[in-house]
Design an enzyme around this catalytic site. Structure first.
Site, short mmCIF file in Angstrom:
data_model
loop_
_atom_site.label_atom_id
_atom_site.label_comp_id
_atom_site.label_asym_id
_atom_site.label_seq_id
_atom_site.Cartn_x
_atom_site.Cartn_y
_atom_site.Cartn_z
N ASP A 1 4.06 1.56 -15.67
CA ASP A 1 3.03 1.11 -16.32
C ASP A 1 3.00 1.85 -17.93
OD1 ASP A 1 -0.02 0.80 -16.50
OD2 ASP A 1 0.01 2.35 -15.48
N GLU B 1 -4.47 -6.93 -8.27
CA GLU B 1 -5.67 -6.57 -9.05
C GLU B 1 -5.35 -6.88 -10.47
OE1 GLU B 1 -4.37 -4.72 -7.33
OE2 GLU B 1 -5.61 -5.14 -5.09
N ASN B 2 -4.93 -7.24 -11.01
CA ASN B 2 -4.22 -7.39 -12.22
C ASN B 2 -4.67 -8.78 -12.69
OD1 ASN B 2 -0.84 -5.88 -12.71
ND2 ASN B 2 -3.26 -5.01 -13.26
N ARG C 1 6.49 6.46 -11.06
CA ARG C 1 5.40 5.53 -11.99
C ARG C 1 5.14 6.43 -13.35
NH1 ARG C 1 -0.12 3.64 -10.44
NH2 ARG C 1 -0.76 2.76 -12.64
N ARG D 1 -1.31 7.90 -9.31
CA ARG D 1 -1.73 7.19 -8.92
C ARG D 1 -0.55 6.06 -8.10
NH1 ARG D 1 -6.48 5.80 -12.67
NH2 ARG D 1 -5.80 3.91 -13.60
C1 IPE Z 1 -0.36 -1.42 -11.90
O1 IPE Z 1 -1.04 -0.89 -13.41
C2 IPE Z 1 -0.01 -2.80 -11.41
C3 IPE Z 1 1.81 -3.27 -12.20
C4 IPE Z 1 2.04 -1.65 -13.08
C5 IPE Z 1 1.96 -4.01 -12.24
P1 IPE Z 1 -2.26 -0.78 -14.19
O2 IPE Z 1 -1.90 -0.57 -15.13
O3 IPE Z 1 -2.63 -2.60 -13.38
O4 IPE Z 1 -2.85 -0.05 -12.49
P2 IPE Z 1 -4.29 0.46 -12.75
O5 IPE Z 1 -5.15 -0.83 -12.38
O6 IPE Z 1 -4.61 1.28 -13.77
O7 IPE Z 1 -4.24 1.51 -11.11
C1 IPE Z 2 2.13 -2.40 -16.96
O1 IPE Z 2 1.18 -1.85 -17.90
C2 IPE Z 2 2.29 -4.06 -16.61
C3 IPE Z 2 0.93 -4.59 -15.87
C4 IPE Z 2 0.16 -3.91 -15.61
C5 IPE Z 2 1.19 -6.04 -16.27
P1 IPE Z 2 -0.48 -2.16 -18.54
O2 IPE Z 2 -0.53 -3.35 -19.24
O3 IPE Z 2 -1.00 -1.54 -17.41
O4 IPE Z 2 0.05 -1.04 -19.76
P2 IPE Z 2 -1.68 0.26 -19.90
O5 IPE Z 2 -1.77 1.00 -18.72
O6 IPE Z 2 -2.85 -0.60 -20.49
O7 IPE Z 2 -0.89 0.62 -20.74
MG MG Z 3 -1.76 0.09 -17.21
#
Ligand code: IPE
Ligand code: IPE
Ligand code: MG
Length: 234
Positions: A15, A62-63, A173, A179
């Protein structure tokens, strides 16, 4: 690092790509591209130190809620990375698998996944699981459904057979959030959980080593008392 306390299965929620880019006034896409480079570094190092299995969260169920352009970019980056990974993974003896609900992906992406899985299938040094369109709740449901179809009673033992991957020893993480975001829910039942404020594109061998050193200091009791573990060891 003593082989004794090396985690067999490490899982990483990668993340912080977006924030890394934002800090540099760059588009989020650049953060994701740099994130792939970080993953390459970590895979290489994990295989070198003797991790047996590495599972990384690349795209959650959820992405899909993200802006369409970002989702499209991530899918393209995934397909491109799969084709680029084949050679280095084979050289490092790493077998790649993609875990998640693949039915949502385009035919082209599914073919790229199949190709990379097949081409790296002989790797014996480390298994790399890429979790894509993955959700821990989905994993539990699909395992229970498979057990039911096979006419088996749903128990923790039968579930193990059908879950996408094995129990996790160390869950990392990055990006500072504390989380699990629907990652390996079942498999992390007894995982040691390590939260790192480093943003994923900045992650490298040094950060992984710090997590592994921390893991080494943990006493994994699995419900027992500390005294029981000490007497067992002696
Ligand atoms: C979790 O990261 C999913 C991945 C790292 C692929 P997110 O950045 O999407 O998580 P939330 O939604 O903030 O918890
Ligand atoms: C994790 O990085 C990658 C994916 C979830 C695909 P994020 O894109 O969630 O990065 P932040 O949390 O917005 O910094
Ligand atoms: Mg993120």
């Amino acid at each position: 690092m003593s082989a004794f306390s090396l985690p067999r299965h490490v899982a990483i929620i990668m993340d912080g790509n977006g924030r890394w880019a934002k800090n540099r006034f760059m588009p989020r896409a650049e953060g994701h591209r740099q994130g792939v480079l970080a993953l390459n570094r970590v895979v290489e190092h994990a295989a070198e130190v003797g991790i047996e299995r590495l599972t990384v969260f690349a795209f959650s169920s959820e992405n899909w809620r993200r802006p369409g352009a970002e989702v499209k970019m991530l899918m393209e980056l995934f397909a491109q990375s799969l084709s680029r990974w084949v050679k280095p993974l084979n050289e490092a003896g790493v077998r790649l698998r993609v875990i998640g609900d693949l039915t949502a992906f385009s035919d082209k992406l599914r073919e790229a996944i199949e190709f990379c899985e097949k081409e790296t299938s002989h790797g014996t040094r480390m298994e790399l699981n890429i979790a894509a369109n993955y959700g821990g709740q989905w994993d539990i449901c699909q395992a229970a459904q498979k057990a039911q179809v096979a006419g088996e009673t749903v128990t923790p033992e039968t579930m193990k057979k059908y879950l996408t991957t094995a129990d996790v020893d160390l869950l990392i993480r990055t990006g500072g959030e504390c989380r699990i975001s629907n990652f390996l829910l079942w498999q992390s039942a007894y995982a040691e959980i390590y939260f790192d404020s480093a943003l994923w594109p900045d992650y490298s061998a040094k950060e992984l080593d710090a997590a592994l050193s921390w893991y080494e200091t943990r006493e994994r009791r699995f419900g027992r008392t500390s005294e029981q573990l000490t007497s067992k060891a002696s």
